[in-house]
Write a protein that holds these residues in place. Structure first.
Motif, PDB file in Angstrom:
ATOM      1  N   SER A  42       0.326  -4.929  -9.668  1.00 25.36           N
ATOM      2  CA  SER A  42      -0.726  -4.640  -8.686  1.00 25.36           C
ATOM      3  C   SER A  42      -0.930  -3.140  -8.537  1.00 25.36           C
ATOM      4  CB  SER A  42      -0.357  -5.243  -7.334  1.00 25.36           C
ATOM      5  OG  SER A  42       0.864  -4.682  -6.859  1.00 25.36           O
ATOM      6  N   VAL A  43      -2.131  -2.786  -8.079  1.00 20.71           N
ATOM      7  CA  VAL A  43      -2.430  -1.386  -7.801  1.00 20.71           C
ATOM      8  C   VAL A  43      -1.695  -0.982  -6.513  1.00 20.71           C
ATOM      9  CG1 VAL A  43      -4.280   0.236  -7.250  1.00 20.71           C
ATOM     10  CG2 VAL A  43      -4.683  -1.609  -8.892  1.00 20.71           C
ATOM     11  N   SER A  45      -0.600  -0.023  -2.949  1.00 20.33           N
ATOM     12  CA  SER A  45      -1.346  -0.223  -1.707  1.00 20.33           C
ATOM     13  C   SER A  45      -1.844   1.072  -1.110  1.00 20.33           C
ATOM     14  CB  SER A  45      -0.450  -0.955  -0.697  1.00 20.33           C
ATOM     15  OG  SER A  45       0.740  -0.207  -0.460  1.00 20.33           O
ATOM     16  N   SER A  46      -1.226   2.179  -1.506  1.00 21.00           N
ATOM     17  CA  SER A  46      -1.646   3.476  -0.957  1.00 21.00           C
ATOM     18  C   SER A  46      -2.966   3.952  -1.552  1.00 21.00           C
ATOM     19  CB  SER A  46      -0.559   4.523  -1.205  1.00 21.00           C
ATOM     20  OG  SER A  46      -0.315   4.660  -2.599  1.00 21.00           O
ATOM     21  N   TRP A  47      -3.381   3.285  -2.658  1.00 21.17           N
ATOM     22  CA  TRP A  47      -4.656   3.668  -3.290  1.00 21.17           C
ATOM     23  C   TRP A  47      -5.784   2.942  -2.562  1.00 21.17           C
ATOM     24  CZ3 TRP A  47      -4.557   4.427  -9.269  1.00 21.17           C
ATOM     25  CH2 TRP A  47      -3.468   5.248  -9.618  1.00 21.17           C
ATOM     26  N   THR A  48      -6.787   3.662  -2.211  1.00 18.19           N
ATOM     27  CA  THR A  48      -7.904   3.066  -1.489  1.00 18.19           C
ATOM     28  C   THR A  48      -9.233   3.548  -2.061  1.00 18.19           C
ATOM     29  OG1 THR A  48      -7.912   4.889   0.122  1.00 18.19           O
ATOM     30  CG2 THR A  48      -6.571   2.937   0.670  1.00 18.19           C
ATOM     31  N   ARG A  52      -8.950   3.043  -5.947  1.00 20.89           N
ATOM     32  CA  ARG A  52      -8.344   1.721  -6.093  1.00 20.89           C
ATOM     33  C   ARG A  52      -9.234   0.820  -6.965  1.00 20.89           C
ATOM     34  NH1 ARG A  52      -4.465  -1.114  -3.592  1.00 20.89           N
ATOM     35  NH2 ARG A  52      -4.599  -3.387  -3.699  1.00 20.89           N
ATOM     36  N   ALA A  55      -8.993   1.836 -10.627  1.00 22.94           N
ATOM     37  CA  ALA A  55      -7.712   1.441 -11.203  1.00 22.94           C
ATOM     38  C   ALA A  55      -7.689  -0.052 -11.500  1.00 22.94           C
ATOM     39  CB  ALA A  55      -6.579   1.805 -10.249  1.00 22.94           C
ATOM     40  N   GLU A  56      -8.270  -0.853 -10.588  1.00 22.88           N
ATOM     41  CA  GLU A  56      -8.283  -2.292 -10.781  1.00 22.88           C
ATOM     42  C   GLU A  56      -9.167  -2.680 -11.975  1.00 22.88           C
ATOM     43  OE1 GLU A  56      -7.328  -6.192 -10.348  1.00 22.88           O
ATOM     44  OE2 GLU A  56      -6.404  -4.429  -9.403  1.00 22.88           O
TER      45      GLU A  56
END
Length: 350
Positions: A42-43, A45-48, A52, A55-56
């Motif tokens: 998973s990416v 969680s700090s990436w928003t 994010r 990255a996904e």
């Protein structure tokens, strides 16, 4: 690719195919594990926000790319294992043929020829001599027929392996396609007369479908060079007899007939008619050809790029009429079935 010879088949062994299949299986298994790990990762969680999302998207693209590689390896792996089984049978058949030939005092050439090396006995009558000659000829034909069967199975193996190659690895396969194993086997066991009958019927039916007179078929010697050529605006189809024993000639025939179709579409678009007359171009539109296509082809033929005129091969290869005809040839070869080969051959021989 050149047809397989009996000399080639004599040296075929199944072991290397199985070894190669095992190696590809290990590679594919490892890639699958990497894909699974990447898919579950998973990416953070700090990436928003956009970071994010980017990255996904990137992760999913990588998973899809690895999956494509896995499927490609699995396809070749399955083909190698199937070919291993087929070559095991071919090896047995070759051994049986050679054993029978030795026992009956015949030698087998790498070109599949059968030669009688026995010493003729002394005959008491002409009838005895004739009976002996007939028997020996029959034995030789039986061996030659068995060799033909083996070569058919070998052609099927070649087609199986070539057809398993993923796109992007072999340009010729990508651009021109590969016959199915069934078609390759059927073609390898046909006589030249049967192959010519197939081609004549194929051309006749193609011409009828596009609304033109059946072109004359001309066979040029292997030294001519090109695989084929549409002459006289498609009125004559020239074929290289050097590829008559290769099912690839199906691609060539369809390719050249597509040029004939291009010429006909151009003529019908330019054809004068009164408003109340039926538009001859409607038939071409029903077959997926637009007026823009015909315009493009006409401009291309007016400035046709040929290496004979000093143009580069890339300029020849990439021009619209060749791109279109190449796609037609590839589809025709890959869509051909053994049943259709049989039907066209039978119709052509009537």
């Amino acid at each position: 690719m050149p047809p397989v010879t009996f000399g080639d088949v004599r040296s075929w062994r199944p072991g290397p195919l199985g070894t190669a299949g095992d190696g590809l299986k290990r590679d594919a298994d490892e890639l699958e594990r990497s894909r699974d790990a990447l898919a579950t990762q998973s990416v953070p969680s700090s990436w928003t926000g956009l970071a994010r999302l980017a990255a996904e998207v990137r992760r999913r693209a990588l998973v899809a790319r690895v999956e494509s590689h896995v499927e490609g390896k699995r396809t070749v792996q399955r083909a190698l294992y199937e070919a291993e089984t087929d070559v095991t049978e071919i090896e047995r058949m070759v051994a049986d043929i050679e054993s029978a030939a030795t026992a009956q005092q015949f030698t087998l050439g790498d070109d599949g020829s059968v030669t009688d090396v026995s010493d003729p006995p002394t005959f008491e009558s002409v009838l005895d001599a004739l009976e002996w000659t007939t028997r020996r000829s029959s034995q030789a034909r039986a061996l030659a027929d068995e060799i033909t069967v083996v070569l058919g199975k070998a052609a099927a193996v070649d087609a199986l392996l070539a057809g398993s190659i993923p796109r992007g690895h072999v340009d010729h396969v990508d651009d021109y396609g590969v016959a199915s194993p069934e078609v390759a086997e059927a073609w390898a066991t046909m006589t030249d007369a049967e192959r010519r009958a197939f081609i004549e019927q194929y051309v006749e039916e193609y011409a009828d479908r596009i609304g033109i007179d059946t072109p004359e078929i001309v066979y040029e010697p292997e030294s001519w060079g090109p695989w084929g050529q549409a002459r006289d605006n498609g009125g004559t189809i020239a074929l290289n007899e050097g590829i008559l024993d290769d099912p690839f000639i199906i691609n060539t025939v369809a390719h050249e007939m597509r040029h004939a179709h291009q010429y006909e579409a151009i003529d019908d678009q330019d054809d004068f008619r009164f408003p109340w007359q039926e538009d001859p171009f409607d038939m071409h539109e029903d077959q997926g050809i637009s007026e823009d296509d015909a315009d493009t082809w006409e401009e291309n033929f007016d400035d046709y790029q040929s290496t004979d005129n000093g143009d580069t091969y890339e300029e020849y290869f990439d021009q619209p009429v060749e791109v279109d005809a190449r796609a037609e040839g590839k589809d025709a070869l890959e869509d051909m079935t053994a049943d259709e080969v049989e039907r066209l051959t039978e119709e052509g021989r009537r």
